[in-house]
Write an enzyme that holds these catalytic residues in place. Structure first.
Site, PDB file in Angstrom:
ATOM      1  N   TYR A  14      27.850 -32.811  12.841  1.00 57.33           N
ATOM      2  CA  TYR A  14      29.209 -32.592  12.331  1.00 57.33           C
ATOM      3  C   TYR A  14      29.395 -31.083  12.435  1.00 57.33           C
ATOM      4  O   TYR A  14      28.539 -30.328  11.944  1.00 57.33           O
ATOM      5  CB  TYR A  14      29.368 -32.979  10.864  1.00 57.33           C
ATOM      6  CG  TYR A  14      28.896 -34.355  10.459  1.00 57.33           C
ATOM      7  CD1 TYR A  14      29.112 -35.468  11.261  1.00 57.33           C
ATOM      8  CD2 TYR A  14      28.241 -34.538   9.236  1.00 57.33           C
ATOM      9  CE1 TYR A  14      28.679 -36.727  10.854  1.00 57.33           C
ATOM     10  CE2 TYR A  14      27.809 -35.788   8.826  1.00 57.33           C
ATOM     11  CZ  TYR A  14      28.029 -36.882   9.640  1.00 57.33           C
ATOM     12  OH  TYR A  14      27.599 -38.118   9.245  1.00 57.33           O
ATOM     13  N   CYS A  17      28.944 -29.048   9.183  1.00 58.33           N
ATOM     14  CA  CYS A  17      27.718 -29.238   8.391  1.00 58.33           C
ATOM     15  C   CYS A  17      26.858 -27.973   8.472  1.00 58.33           C
ATOM     16  O   CYS A  17      26.546 -27.505   9.569  1.00 58.33           O
ATOM     17  CB  CYS A  17      26.973 -30.452   8.936  1.00 58.33           C
ATOM     18  SG  CYS A  17      25.200 -30.447   8.672  1.00 58.33           S
ATOM     19  N   PHE A  19      23.694 -27.497   7.945  1.00 63.30           N
ATOM     20  CA  PHE A  19      22.403 -27.718   8.604  1.00 63.30           C
ATOM     21  C   PHE A  19      22.566 -27.754  10.125  1.00 63.30           C
ATOM     22  O   PHE A  19      21.724 -27.244  10.864  1.00 63.30           O
ATOM     23  CB  PHE A  19      21.764 -29.014   8.095  1.00 63.30           C
ATOM     24  CG  PHE A  19      21.426 -28.968   6.627  1.00 63.30           C
ATOM     25  CD1 PHE A  19      20.348 -28.210   6.178  1.00 63.30           C
ATOM     26  CD2 PHE A  19      22.179 -29.671   5.691  1.00 63.30           C
ATOM     27  CE1 PHE A  19      20.028 -28.154   4.818  1.00 63.30           C
ATOM     28  CE2 PHE A  19      21.872 -29.612   4.336  1.00 63.30           C
ATOM     29  CZ  PHE A  19      20.791 -28.854   3.905  1.00 63.30           C
ATOM     30  N   CYS A  20      23.674 -28.347  10.593  1.00 63.20           N
ATOM     31  CA  CYS A  20      23.955 -28.370  12.036  1.00 63.20           C
ATOM     32  C   CYS A  20      24.280 -26.965  12.532  1.00 63.20           C
ATOM     33  O   CYS A  20      23.871 -26.565  13.632  1.00 63.20           O
ATOM     34  CB  CYS A  20      25.127 -29.304  12.326  1.00 63.20           C
ATOM     35  SG  CYS A  20      24.859 -31.010  11.784  1.00 63.20           S
TER      36      CYS A  20
END
Length: 279
Positions: A14, A17, A19-20
């Protein structure tokens, strides 16, 4: 088309996001080409091939196709592979085994052993980390980004109904939504996340004004980098720099980001990170 023998990478994500965003910052800084598959956060059809249902997921092919899960595992494994070509990527990934653990609420979750370690031999370790303290510091702040900084994002970007709506406007614009699905997500999601952010604020014991926690955390990071270094990694960012930058970057364009730039000392470091990643 990549040359034969190249690392072929596909990132399932995403866009908004944190973390992404960490993984993208790492791949971009290291000049690694990769394809992006934007996952629909409601249906998640794009990752139906995977029993692991979170993002990011990185599919990597260095001879054999391989699935890497968890942002910190992805970063540690790929960085190890770039430094040390002694082991196959498959073997390196096996050094980060998933372990099932239970949360305080009795929910089963996957944790990954060693996820902040690079799996290097003694010679490689000395080249990357000339002093032991450098490695310890990098691991400490990578963990801090995952365990603390990331939890300050939602309470800050959904702090008020107006901010929640602006955040979801951005999420829908950048994400993979159908027209009706996007409208539904924007208004219902904004209301839901406004209330969820209050729960998160309580769970993580944040102050009434969550901006204070954000400012304090960001200034703590700037202080750790210090005045005599461009980055925590010295003249070039290390994995902690890339993690912190990746997490903070998801607030760009939102009120929380503008407030952070005005009320903390992060701007010079942040601009240096932007420049070095673009290069």
């Amino acid at each position: 088309q990549l040359p034969a023998g190249s690392l072929q990478l596909t990132l399932y994500q995403y866009k908004t996001c944190p973390f992404c965003s960490k993984v993208r910052a790492f791949l971009d800084y290291h000049g690694l080409p990769y394809e992006i598959v934007e996952v629909n956060p409601i249906m998640r059809k794009e990752i139906k091939f995977s029993s692991y249902r979170k993002v990011p997921i990185l599919l990597a092919n260095a001879g054999n196709p391989l699935q890497l899960n968890d942002s910190s595992v992805i970063i540690s494994a790929i960085k190890t592979y770039l430094i040390s070509r002694r082991n196959s990527l498959e073997e390196i990934v096996s050094f980060y085994p998933p372990v099932k653990t239970m949360t305080e609420k009795g929910k089963e979750v996957l944790e990954y052993e060693n996820k902040y370690w690079l799996m290097l031999d003694e010679k490689e370790t000395k080249r990357v980390y000339p002093v032991k303290e450098v490695r310890v510091e990098e691991m400490k702040w990578r963990k801090w980004a995952d365990d603390w900084l990331v939890h300050l994002i939602s309470p800050n970007v959904y702090r008020t109904p107006k901010e929640a709506l602006a955040s979801f406007d951005y999420i829908v614009r950048e994400g993979k939504f159908g027209t009706l699905e996007g409208l539904f997500a924007k208004y219902v999601g904004a209301v839901a996340m406004f209330f969820v952010s209050k729960r998160l604020k309580k769970r993580h014991r944040l102050r009434d004004d969550v901006r204070e926690d954000l400012y304090e955390a960001v200034n703590e990071w700037v202080k750790a980098v210090g005045k005599n270094r461009l980055f925590m990694g010295g003249n070039q960012p290390n994995l902690a720099d890339l993690a912190v930058y990746g997490v903070l970057r998801v607030m760009e364009g939102l009120e929380a980001f503008d407030d952070m730039m005005v009320h903390t000392n992060i701007q010079p470091w942040y601009q240096r990170m932007e420049e070095v990643i673009q290069k």
